[in-house]
Write a protein that holds these residues in place. Structure first.
Motif, PDB file in Angstrom:
ATOM      1  N   LYS A 170       0.809  -1.221   0.000  1.00  0.00           N
ATOM      2  CA  LYS A 170       0.000   0.000   0.000  1.00  0.00           C
ATOM      3  C   LYS A 170       0.846   1.277   0.000  1.00  0.00           C
ATOM      4  N   TRP A 171       2.104   1.159  -0.361  1.00  0.00           N
ATOM      5  CA  TRP A 171       3.013   2.296  -0.242  1.00  0.00           C
ATOM      6  C   TRP A 171       2.534   3.499  -1.050  1.00  0.00           C
ATOM      7  N   GLN A 172       2.526   4.664  -0.393  1.00  0.00           N
ATOM      8  CA  GLN A 172       2.162   5.914  -1.052  1.00  0.00           C
ATOM      9  C   GLN A 172       3.441   6.684  -1.385  1.00  0.00           C
ATOM     10  N   THR A 224       4.085   0.205 -10.177  1.00  0.00           N
ATOM     11  CA  THR A 224       4.080  -0.216  -8.769  1.00  0.00           C
ATOM     12  C   THR A 224       4.187  -1.728  -8.604  1.00  0.00           C
ATOM     13  N   ASP A 225       4.488  -2.417  -9.673  1.00  0.00           N
ATOM     14  CA  ASP A 225       4.696  -3.867  -9.590  1.00  0.00           C
ATOM     15  C   ASP A 225       6.168  -4.123  -9.311  1.00  0.00           C
ATOM     16  N   TYR A 226       6.567  -3.892  -8.031  1.00  0.00           N
ATOM     17  CA  TYR A 226       7.981  -3.938  -7.676  1.00  0.00           C
ATOM     18  C   TYR A 226       8.375  -5.204  -6.925  1.00  0.00           C
ATOM     19  N   GLY A 227       7.475  -6.178  -6.884  1.00  0.00           N
ATOM     20  CA  GLY A 227       7.819  -7.445  -6.243  1.00  0.00           C
ATOM     21  C   GLY A 227       7.812  -7.337  -4.731  1.00  0.00           C
ATOM     22  N   SER A 228       8.605  -8.188  -4.095  1.00  0.00           N
ATOM     23  CA  SER A 228       8.599  -8.300  -2.636  1.00  0.00           C
ATOM     24  C   SER A 228       9.428  -7.225  -1.948  1.00  0.00           C
ATOM     25  N   GLY A 229      10.361  -6.621  -2.681  1.00  0.00           N
ATOM     26  CA  GLY A 229      11.249  -5.646  -2.061  1.00  0.00           C
ATOM     27  C   GLY A 229      12.513  -6.252  -1.494  1.00  0.00           C
ATOM     28  N   TYR A 230      12.668  -7.568  -1.610  1.00  0.00           N
ATOM     29  CA  TYR A 230      13.870  -8.225  -1.094  1.00  0.00           C
ATOM     30  C   TYR A 230      14.937  -8.327  -2.182  1.00  0.00           C
ATOM     31  N   PRO A 231      16.227  -8.319  -1.798  1.00  0.00           N
ATOM     32  CA  PRO A 231      17.311  -8.266  -2.780  1.00  0.00           C
ATOM     33  C   PRO A 231      17.416  -9.483  -3.688  1.00  0.00           C
ATOM     34  N   PRO A 258      14.067 -11.054  -8.411  1.00  0.00           N
ATOM     35  CA  PRO A 258      14.424 -10.490  -9.725  1.00  0.00           C
ATOM     36  C   PRO A 258      13.526  -9.323 -10.123  1.00  0.00           C
ATOM     37  N   LYS A 259      12.244  -9.385  -9.747  1.00  0.00           N
ATOM     38  CA  LYS A 259      11.315  -8.312 -10.098  1.00  0.00           C
ATOM     39  C   LYS A 259      11.708  -7.014  -9.387  1.00  0.00           C
ATOM     40  N   THR A 260      12.143  -7.124  -8.137  1.00  0.00           N
ATOM     41  CA  THR A 260      12.577  -5.949  -7.390  1.00  0.00           C
ATOM     42  C   THR A 260      13.827  -5.343  -8.015  1.00  0.00           C
ATOM     43  N   LYS A 261      14.786  -6.184  -8.373  1.00  0.00           N
ATOM     44  CA  LYS A 261      16.016  -5.688  -8.998  1.00  0.00           C
ATOM     45  C   LYS A 261      15.712  -4.998 -10.327  1.00  0.00           C
ATOM     46  N   ALA A 262      14.812  -5.594 -11.115  1.00  0.00           N
ATOM     47  CA  ALA A 262      14.448  -5.004 -12.406  1.00  0.00           C
ATOM     48  C   ALA A 262      13.775  -3.647 -12.196  1.00  0.00           C
ATOM     49  N   TRP A 263      12.914  -3.542 -11.166  1.00  0.00           N
ATOM     50  CA  TRP A 263      12.226  -2.279 -10.874  1.00  0.00           C
ATOM     51  C   TRP A 263      13.230  -1.199 -10.497  1.00  0.00           C
ATOM     52  N   LEU A 264      14.219  -1.555  -9.684  1.00  0.00           N
ATOM     53  CA  LEU A 264      15.229  -0.589  -9.272  1.00  0.00           C
ATOM     54  C   LEU A 264      16.001  -0.053 -10.481  1.00  0.00           C
ATOM     55  N   LYS A 265      16.385  -0.947 -11.377  1.00  0.00           N
ATOM     56  CA  LYS A 265      17.139  -0.521 -12.562  1.00  0.00           C
ATOM     57  C   LYS A 265      16.294   0.389 -13.451  1.00  0.00           C
ATOM     58  N   GLU A 266      15.005   0.102 -13.519  1.00  0.00           N
ATOM     59  CA  GLU A 266      14.109   0.870 -14.380  1.00  0.00           C
ATOM     60  C   GLU A 266      13.824   2.259 -13.806  1.00  0.00           C
ATOM     61  N   HIS A 267      13.843   2.385 -12.481  1.00  0.00           N
ATOM     62  CA  HIS A 267      13.419   3.629 -11.851  1.00  0.00           C
ATOM     63  C   HIS A 267      14.553   4.423 -11.219  1.00  0.00           C
ATOM     64  N   VAL A 268      15.789   4.072 -11.508  1.00  0.00           N
ATOM     65  CA  VAL A 268      16.900   4.872 -10.992  1.00  0.00           C
ATOM     66  C   VAL A 268      16.979   6.178 -11.780  1.00  0.00           C
ATOM     67  N   GLU A 269      17.115   7.284 -11.076  1.00  0.00           N
ATOM     68  CA  GLU A 269      17.256   8.601 -11.711  1.00  0.00           C
ATOM     69  C   GLU A 269      18.745   8.919 -11.721  1.00  0.00           C
ATOM     70  N   PRO A 270      19.308   9.374 -12.836  1.00  0.00           N
ATOM     71  CA  PRO A 270      20.765   9.495 -12.938  1.00  0.00           C
ATOM     72  C   PRO A 270      21.414  10.428 -11.932  1.00  0.00           C
ATOM     73  N   VAL A 271      20.674  11.409 -11.389  1.00  0.00           N
ATOM     74  CA  VAL A 271      21.259  12.322 -10.404  1.00  0.00           C
ATOM     75  C   VAL A 271      20.693  12.097  -9.010  1.00  0.00           C
ATOM     76  N   PHE A 272      19.376  11.991  -8.905  1.00  0.00           N
ATOM     77  CA  PHE A 272      18.728  11.958  -7.595  1.00  0.00           C
ATOM     78  C   PHE A 272      18.476  10.545  -7.082  1.00  0.00           C
ATOM     79  N   GLY A 273      18.815   9.553  -7.864  1.00  0.00           N
ATOM     80  CA  GLY A 273      18.732   8.179  -7.385  1.00  0.00           C
ATOM     81  C   GLY A 273      17.335   7.606  -7.443  1.00  0.00           C
ATOM     82  N   PHE A 274      16.830   7.175  -6.286  1.00  0.00           N
ATOM     83  CA  PHE A 274      15.557   6.472  -6.209  1.00  0.00           C
ATOM     84  C   PHE A 274      14.518   7.278  -5.427  1.00  0.00           C
TER      85      PHE A 274
END
Length: 283
Positions: free
Chosen positions: A176-178, A188-195, A198-214
């Motif tokens: 339910k994260w806002q 918002t399909d980011y998986g379980s959030g655990y390292p 694979p779905k979480t890792k893919a989400w992180l790579k897709e949503h990294v901002e080149p300057v401000f991060g996540f």
């Protein structure tokens, strides 16, 4: 489990708890501590609970509902946001995750005592060296018998119950994260959030901002996130950094300029738009 307080403000920390059963103020109680957030619960061997990591999410929710339906079990949780953990661990004065966990557990035990719970024993799943952690807790609560063990969630039913409470809260918070950033077209399909997801890792790579991060949803101090930042984000230098061995790195001020300009901010970037920032031409 009502997480409305966390949903109103998920940038810091909040405490959630059940009412204290009347019997817990009269009879000797056992308290268990585990983390996924970090939550103590009172004794419940009869409910046949197990370490939350060995249970499916639906089983954890069923057992939590069963605990809620008793008149001899209470629980309390301290929910620490990713933003709080990151700023604590990465600040100028470091506050490491073990110390943060230890202090949170100490605070929860004290909270149970302040609520009038007759705590006589505490069982804790260790974070760090169990001997050191146990000595610290025993010093803080000399009138209580304290046991700290590795994998206590698999050894003591009361810690298994604490594990279930903490994990149920974490699962619901993640679902339910806002997002405070109000980002457009956010998946918002980011998986379980655990390292290891694979779905979480893919989400992180897709949503990294080149300057401000996540977004603040991500704990920057998490090694998985740091590795992705190192690979996917831009290396930058500060204006007062030494110039040696810095060839090829872009200055952070370059991101405040439009292409071909040396004076105007990159005002089209969402960071500036969301905060209503404009360039200052004079002071």
């Amino acid at each position: 489990m009502d997480l409305s307080e966390l949903e109103r403000d998920n940038t810091g920390r909040c405490r959630l708890s059940s009412p204290v059963p009347a019997v817990c103020r009269k009879e000797p109680c056992v308290l268990g501590v585990d983390e996924a957030g970090r939550g103590p619960v009172l004794d419940l061997e009869a409910l046949k609970v197990a370490d939350s990591k060995t249970l499916l999410e639906s089983e954890r929710e069923r057992l939590f509902a069963k605990m809620e339906d008793t008149d001899f079990v209470g629980w309390a949780l301290d929910v620490l946001s990713p933003n709080l953990i990151s700023t604590s661990m990465l600040g100028r004065v470091k506050y490491n995750l073990n110390s943060l966990s230890h202090d949170t557990a100490t605070g929860l035990i004290q909270y149970a005592l302040d609520q009038g719970v007759n705590v006589t024993q505490v069982f804790v799943d260790t974070v760090g060296m169990p001997e050191t952690y146990q000595a610290r807790l025993q010093q803080s609560f000399p009138g209580i018998e304290v046991t700290v063990k590795a994998k206590a969630d698999a050894l003591y039913p009361v810690v298994s119950a604490a594990s279930i409470c903490a994990k149920v809260a974490r699962d619901q918070a993640v679902k339910k994260w806002q997002f405070v950033e109000k980002l457009q077209d956010l998946d918002t399909d980011y998986g379980s959030g655990y390292p290891n997801d694979p779905k979480t890792k893919a989400w992180l790579k897709e949503h990294v901002e080149p300057v401000f991060g996540f977004p603040q949803f991500v704990r920057f101090s998490w090694r998985t996130a740091q590795t992705i930042l190192e690979k996917e984000a831009e290396d930058v230098i500060w204006e007062d950094s030494a110039s040696e061995n810095q060839e090829g790195l872009r200055k952070i001020t370059s991101y405040f300029l439009n292409e071909g300009s040396q004076a105007r901010p990159r005002s089209s970037h969402r960071y500036f738009l969301e905060r209503g920032l404009e360039s200052a031409t004079s002071l």
